[in-house]
Write a protein that holds these residues in place. Structure first.
Motif, PDB file in Angstrom:
ATOM      1  N   ALA A  34       2.110   0.180  -8.635  1.00 25.05           N
ATOM      2  CA  ALA A  34       2.423   1.782  -8.157  1.00 25.05           C
ATOM      3  C   ALA A  34       2.890   1.825  -7.122  1.00 25.05           C
ATOM      4  N   LYS A  35       2.714   1.009  -6.019  1.00 21.30           N
ATOM      5  CA  LYS A  35       3.464   1.241  -4.606  1.00 21.30           C
ATOM      6  C   LYS A  35       4.726   0.833  -4.667  1.00 21.30           C
ATOM      7  N   GLY A  36       4.842   0.131  -5.727  1.00 19.54           N
ATOM      8  CA  GLY A  36       6.184  -0.989  -5.684  1.00 19.54           C
ATOM      9  C   GLY A  36       5.705  -2.443  -5.037  1.00 19.54           C
ATOM     10  N   TYR A  37       4.703  -2.604  -5.345  1.00 14.95           N
ATOM     11  CA  TYR A  37       4.510  -4.074  -4.531  1.00 14.95           C
ATOM     12  C   TYR A  37       5.242  -5.012  -5.054  1.00 14.95           C
ATOM     13  N   ALA A  38       4.617  -6.426  -4.922  1.00 13.33           N
ATOM     14  CA  ALA A  38       5.211  -7.779  -5.832  1.00 13.33           C
ATOM     15  C   ALA A  38       3.596  -8.714  -5.547  1.00 13.33           C
ATOM     16  N   TRP A  39       3.876  -8.707  -7.194  1.00  9.21           N
ATOM     17  CA  TRP A  39       2.098  -9.917  -6.674  1.00  9.21           C
ATOM     18  C   TRP A  39       2.860 -11.487  -7.080  1.00  9.21           C
ATOM     19  N   PHE A  62       8.409 -10.252  -9.198  1.00  4.89           N
ATOM     20  CA  PHE A  62       9.253  -9.478  -8.341  1.00  4.89           C
ATOM     21  C   PHE A  62       9.379  -8.446  -9.586  1.00  4.89           C
ATOM     22  N   ASP A  63       9.944  -8.771 -10.521  1.00  2.00           N
ATOM     23  CA  ASP A  63      10.006  -7.913 -11.163  1.00  2.00           C
ATOM     24  C   ASP A  63       9.351  -6.883 -12.688  1.00  2.00           C
ATOM     25  N   LEU A  64       8.395  -7.610 -12.500  1.00  2.00           N
ATOM     26  CA  LEU A  64       7.084  -7.725 -12.927  1.00  2.00           C
ATOM     27  C   LEU A  64       5.977  -6.304 -12.541  1.00  2.00           C
ATOM     28  N   LYS A  65       6.292  -5.745 -14.312  1.00  3.13           N
ATOM     29  CA  LYS A  65       5.426  -3.904 -13.722  1.00  3.13           C
ATOM     30  C   LYS A  65       3.487  -3.665 -14.804  1.00  3.13           C
ATOM     31  N   ARG A  87      -5.754 -17.026  -5.424  1.00  4.02           N
ATOM     32  CA  ARG A  87      -6.039 -15.666  -4.344  1.00  4.02           C
ATOM     33  C   ARG A  87      -5.084 -14.632  -4.456  1.00  4.02           C
ATOM     34  N   LEU A  88      -5.082 -13.320  -4.781  1.00  9.88           N
ATOM     35  CA  LEU A  88      -3.471 -12.392  -5.335  1.00  9.88           C
ATOM     36  C   LEU A  88      -2.989 -12.116  -3.989  1.00  9.88           C
ATOM     37  N   MET A  89      -1.486 -12.218  -3.500  1.00 12.74           N
ATOM     38  CA  MET A  89      -1.249 -11.449  -2.586  1.00 12.74           C
ATOM     39  C   MET A  89      -0.401 -10.627  -3.149  1.00 12.74           C
ATOM     40  N   ALA A  90       0.026  -9.354  -2.453  1.00  6.00           N
ATOM     41  CA  ALA A  90       0.879  -8.264  -3.077  1.00  6.00           C
ATOM     42  C   ALA A  90       2.026  -8.503  -1.704  1.00  6.00           C
ATOM     43  N   PHE A  91       3.202  -7.642  -1.770  1.00  5.00           N
ATOM     44  CA  PHE A  91       4.518  -8.268  -0.779  1.00  5.00           C
ATOM     45  C   PHE A  91       4.561  -6.591  -1.329  1.00  5.00           C
ATOM     46  N   ASP A  92       4.783  -5.968   0.017  1.00  2.00           N
ATOM     47  CA  ASP A  92       5.832  -4.822   0.376  1.00  2.00           C
ATOM     48  C   ASP A  92       6.880  -4.897   0.861  1.00  2.00           C
ATOM     49  N   SER A  93       8.236  -4.918  -0.527  1.00  2.00           N
ATOM     50  CA  SER A  93       9.517  -5.008   0.597  1.00  2.00           C
ATOM     51  C   SER A  93      10.772  -4.035   1.187  1.00  2.00           C
TER      52      SER A  93
END
Length: 144
Positions: A34-39, A62-65, A87-93
């Protein structure tokens, strides 16, 4: 007072909480989407605090929603590496760079031997401290 009575590895968010269920992991993934992060899913058998670069499982999403797709990737990694840390990591671009904004462990080995603190005297009475994982004494595929 003991700050980590469980002796578990405490990296990322939620480290001092009980293990997250798949439903709770899905809620965190949905929050990030919802914040637009890529996992991204990563794994290792050497969770030393200075080992920040874990092995990547698959490509960053990156494109998975859809949270179900991310959780499917986590479950595939669990099947491939059942006795590793995952671990799961979320990236904010949004600022033009990939910044890690969320990171939490979603899989642990059944036995976590922990770390030892080693002290060494140097130059007179000066002390040098370092940590070493008990699991690091074993070969790479047999650590946990």
């Amino acid at each position: 007072m003991m700050t980590n009575p469980t002796g578990r590895i405490t990296q990322g968010q939620f480290s001092f909480l009980p293990e997250l269920t798949d439903a709770e992991i899905t809620l965190q993934i949905e929050y990030g989407l919802a914040k637009g992060y890529a996992w991204s899913v990563e794994y290792t058998d050497d969770p030393h605090p200075r080992n920040t670069y874990w092995e990547m499982f698959g490509m960053p999403m990156f494109d998975l929603k859809d949270a179900a797709g991310v959780l499917m990737e986590v479950n595939d990694c669990r099947k491939a590496f059942p006795s590793h840390y995952i671990r799961l990591m979320a990236f904010d671009s949004t600022r033009g760079v990939e910044s890690i904004v969320m990171s939490f462990i979603v899989n642990r080995p059944t036995n976590e031997p922990g770390f030892t603190l080693e002290r060494q005297e140097i130059g007179g009475r000066s002390m040098r401290y370092t940590t070493r994982g008990y699991g690091a004494d074993k070969p790479e595929t047999q650590r946990y």
